[in-house]
Motif scaffolding. Structure first.
Motif, PDB file in Angstrom:
ATOM      1  N   ASN A   1       0.923  -1.243   0.072  1.00  0.00           N
ATOM      2  CA  ASN A   1       0.071  -0.069   0.127  1.00  0.00           C
ATOM      3  C   ASN A   1       0.634   1.376   0.023  1.00  0.00           C
ATOM      4  O   ASN A   1       0.498   2.220  -0.261  1.00  0.00           O
ATOM      5  N   VAL A   2       2.096   1.077   0.459  1.00  0.00           N
ATOM      6  CA  VAL A   2       3.055   2.303   0.352  1.00  0.00           C
ATOM      7  C   VAL A   2       3.415   2.532  -1.191  1.00  0.00           C
ATOM      8  O   VAL A   2       3.454   3.887  -1.515  1.00  0.00           O
ATOM      9  N   ILE A   3       3.879   1.598  -1.958  1.00  0.00           N
ATOM     10  CA  ILE A   3       4.295   1.882  -3.341  1.00  0.00           C
ATOM     11  C   ILE A   3       2.882   1.937  -4.267  1.00  0.00           C
ATOM     12  O   ILE A   3       3.054   2.569  -5.249  1.00  0.00           O
ATOM     13  N   ASN A   4       1.867   1.316  -3.678  1.00  0.00           N
ATOM     14  CA  ASN A   4       0.615   1.566  -4.307  1.00  0.00           C
ATOM     15  C   ASN A   4       0.456   1.106  -5.807  1.00  0.00           C
ATOM     16  O   ASN A   4       0.251   1.991  -6.752  1.00  0.00           O
ATOM     17  N   ILE A   5       1.112  -0.076  -6.179  1.00  0.00           N
ATOM     18  CA  ILE A   5       1.089  -0.598  -7.721  1.00  0.00           C
ATOM     19  C   ILE A   5      -0.202  -1.208  -7.875  1.00  0.00           C
ATOM     20  O   ILE A   5      -0.819  -0.663  -8.988  1.00  0.00           O
ATOM     21  N   ASP A   6      -0.674  -1.890  -7.137  1.00  0.00           N
ATOM     22  CA  ASP A   6      -2.018  -2.566  -7.247  1.00  0.00           C
ATOM     23  C   ASP A   6      -2.413  -3.047  -5.855  1.00  0.00           C
ATOM     24  O   ASP A   6      -1.787  -3.482  -5.065  1.00  0.00           O
ATOM     25  N   ASP A   7      -3.774  -3.025  -5.735  1.00  0.00           N
ATOM     26  CA  ASP A   7      -4.216  -3.413  -4.340  1.00  0.00           C
ATOM     27  C   ASP A   7      -3.734  -5.132  -3.971  1.00  0.00           C
ATOM     28  O   ASP A   7      -3.835  -5.487  -2.942  1.00  0.00           O
ATOM     29  N   ASN A   8      -3.978  -5.792  -5.175  1.00  0.00           N
ATOM     30  CA  ASN A   8      -3.484  -7.133  -5.110  1.00  0.00           C
ATOM     31  C   ASN A   8      -2.043  -7.474  -5.007  1.00  0.00           C
ATOM     32  O   ASN A   8      -1.936  -8.792  -4.959  1.00  0.00           O
ATOM     33  N   PHE A   9      -1.244  -6.513  -4.995  1.00  0.00           N
ATOM     34  CA  PHE A   9       0.146  -6.642  -5.135  1.00  0.00           C
ATOM     35  C   PHE A   9       0.936  -6.275  -3.875  1.00  0.00           C
ATOM     36  O   PHE A   9       0.411  -5.139  -3.263  1.00  0.00           O
ATOM     37  N   ASP A  10       1.747  -7.095  -3.272  1.00  0.00           N
ATOM     38  CA  ASP A  10       2.201  -6.572  -2.101  1.00  0.00           C
ATOM     39  C   ASP A  10       4.102  -6.957  -2.008  1.00  0.00           C
ATOM     40  O   ASP A  10       4.284  -8.066  -2.821  1.00  0.00           O
ATOM     41  N   VAL A  11       4.643  -6.102  -1.737  1.00  0.00           N
ATOM     42  CA  VAL A  11       6.442  -6.330  -1.871  1.00  0.00           C
ATOM     43  C   VAL A  11       6.793  -6.317  -0.239  1.00  0.00           C
ATOM     44  O   VAL A  11       6.195  -5.703   0.384  1.00  0.00           O
ATOM     45  N   TYR A  12       7.388  -7.199   0.165  1.00  0.00           N
ATOM     46  CA  TYR A  12       7.708  -7.298   1.643  1.00  0.00           C
ATOM     47  C   TYR A  12       9.059  -7.634   1.952  1.00  0.00           C
ATOM     48  O   TYR A  12       9.627  -8.707   1.915  1.00  0.00           O
ATOM     49  N   PRO A  13       9.986  -6.716   2.191  1.00  0.00           N
ATOM     50  CA  PRO A  13      11.473  -7.007   2.671  1.00  0.00           C
ATOM     51  C   PRO A  13      11.339  -7.317   4.241  1.00  0.00           C
ATOM     52  O   PRO A  13      10.534  -7.036   4.854  1.00  0.00           O
TER      53      PRO A  13
ATOM     54  N   LYS B   1      20.110 -21.849  11.128  1.00  0.00           N
ATOM     55  CA  LYS B   1      21.266 -21.753  10.606  1.00  0.00           C
ATOM     56  C   LYS B   1      21.832 -20.594  10.339  1.00  0.00           C
ATOM     57  O   LYS B   1      23.139 -20.518  10.306  1.00  0.00           O
ATOM     58  N   ASN B   2      21.219 -19.344  10.463  1.00  0.00           N
ATOM     59  CA  ASN B   2      21.981 -18.240  10.074  1.00  0.00           C
ATOM     60  C   ASN B   2      20.787 -17.018  10.523  1.00  0.00           C
ATOM     61  O   ASN B   2      19.760 -17.205  10.725  1.00  0.00           O
ATOM     62  N   PHE B   3      21.208 -16.000  10.261  1.00  0.00           N
ATOM     63  CA  PHE B   3      20.462 -14.573  10.352  1.00  0.00           C
ATOM     64  C   PHE B   3      20.430 -14.038   9.122  1.00  0.00           C
ATOM     65  O   PHE B   3      21.762 -13.946   8.510  1.00  0.00           O
ATOM     66  N   GLY B   4      19.418 -13.548   8.563  1.00  0.00           N
ATOM     67  CA  GLY B   4      19.294 -13.469   7.049  1.00  0.00           C
ATOM     68  C   GLY B   4      18.233 -12.531   6.981  1.00  0.00           C
ATOM     69  O   GLY B   4      17.464 -11.914   7.689  1.00  0.00           O
ATOM     70  N   GLY B   5      18.116 -12.341   5.450  1.00  0.00           N
ATOM     71  CA  GLY B   5      17.011 -11.184   5.048  1.00  0.00           C
ATOM     72  C   GLY B   5      16.179 -12.025   3.955  1.00  0.00           C
ATOM     73  O   GLY B   5      16.672 -12.836   3.428  1.00  0.00           O
ATOM     74  N   HIS B   6      15.134 -11.366   3.422  1.00  0.00           N
ATOM     75  CA  HIS B   6      14.276 -11.771   2.479  1.00  0.00           C
ATOM     76  C   HIS B   6      13.849 -10.639   1.867  1.00  0.00           C
ATOM     77  O   HIS B   6      13.673  -9.545   2.494  1.00  0.00           O
ATOM     78  N   LEU B   7      13.597 -10.873   0.683  1.00  0.00           N
ATOM     79  CA  LEU B   7      12.625  -9.884  -0.378  1.00  0.00           C
ATOM     80  C   LEU B   7      11.785 -10.748  -1.068  1.00  0.00           C
ATOM     81  O   LEU B   7      12.014 -11.673  -1.807  1.00  0.00           O
ATOM     82  N   GLY B   8      10.351 -10.413  -0.895  1.00  0.00           N
ATOM     83  CA  GLY B   8       9.303 -11.169  -1.396  1.00  0.00           C
ATOM     84  C   GLY B   8       8.244 -10.312  -2.010  1.00  0.00           C
ATOM     85  O   GLY B   8       8.229  -9.247  -1.966  1.00  0.00           O
ATOM     86  N   ALA B   9       7.678 -10.962  -2.641  1.00  0.00           N
ATOM     87  CA  ALA B   9       6.355 -10.044  -3.758  1.00  0.00           C
ATOM     88  C   ALA B   9       5.237 -11.327  -3.695  1.00  0.00           C
ATOM     89  O   ALA B   9       5.647 -12.318  -3.918  1.00  0.00           O
ATOM     90  N   ARG B  10       3.948 -10.649  -3.546  1.00  0.00           N
ATOM     91  CA  ARG B  10       2.909 -11.524  -3.518  1.00  0.00           C
ATOM     92  C   ARG B  10       1.824 -10.740  -4.577  1.00  0.00           C
ATOM     93  O   ARG B  10       1.727  -9.605  -4.683  1.00  0.00           O
ATOM     94  N   TYR B  11       1.164 -11.474  -5.465  1.00  0.00           N
ATOM     95  CA  TYR B  11       0.082 -11.279  -5.941  1.00  0.00           C
ATOM     96  C   TYR B  11      -1.214 -12.031  -5.852  1.00  0.00           C
ATOM     97  O   TYR B  11      -1.117 -13.358  -6.139  1.00  0.00           O
TER      98      TYR B  11
END
Length: 171
Positions: free
Chosen positions: A98-110, A117-127
């Motif tokens: 909702n911040v980048i507001n491309i589409d209500d059906n789309f989400d980006v989540y870092p 096993k470790n400490f890490g990060g992720h970058l995901g997207a849902r539609y």
């Protein structure tokens, strides 16, 4: 008649209102394929909204297909046991759809994750195609490995860049 029914079915999908992330109380379940060097497996994750753009959750991966690796021109068996094949992580995500507001059906989540096993990060997207069903993809990167020594071949399995892709569901 068949063409009319097909036309009505296709146009009715225009009125479906799917929301990728609804904020506090929103729950998502994802199931997908995990791909990394020398292994593929099953990934399951659950995210729960604790704020307007913040979610916490759990994710687990079990590697089903573990390949043998070529080392110094010889086949080296990974000998991965259950502990090498499984990983469990707690995760925190910033849902920015909702911040980048491309589409209500789309989400980006870092986000960040703390696993076995470790400490890490992720970058995901849902539609989302409907209120309950969508697709997702994630890139996972380890930032800090718990074992600072040289890793054995089985220890590298969850300590490398991996990609998850699959289906996501609203609960």
């Amino acid at each position: 008649m068949k063409n009319l029914i097909l036309l009505l079915a296709l146009t009715s999908t225009l009125f479906i209102n799917a929301q990728a992330f609804e904020g506090k109380g929103d729950a998502k379940f994802q199931v997908g394929l995990n791909v990394q060097d020398n292994a593929t497996g099953l990934n399951l994750s659950y995210d729960y909204g604790i704020g307007e753009n913040i979610s916490i959750g759990l994710t687990t991966t079990y590697l089903l297909g573990v390949n043998e690796v070529l080392k110094d021109n010889a086949i080296d068996d990974l000998n991965a046991d259950f502990g090498d094949r499984v990983d469990l992580r707690a995760r925190f995500s910033a849902n920015l759809g909702n911040v980048i507001n491309i589409d209500d059906n789309f989400d980006v989540y870092p986000g960040l994750s703390l696993g076995l096993k470790n400490f890490g990060g992720h970058l995901g997207a849902r539609y989302f195609f409907s209120d309950g069903f969508g697709v997702f993809t994630e890139l996972n990167v380890p930032f800090a490995k718990y074992n600072s020594d040289t890793l054995t071949a089985p220890e590298t399995l969850h300590n490398q860049v991996s990609v998850n892709l699959g289906a996501t569901f609203n609960l």
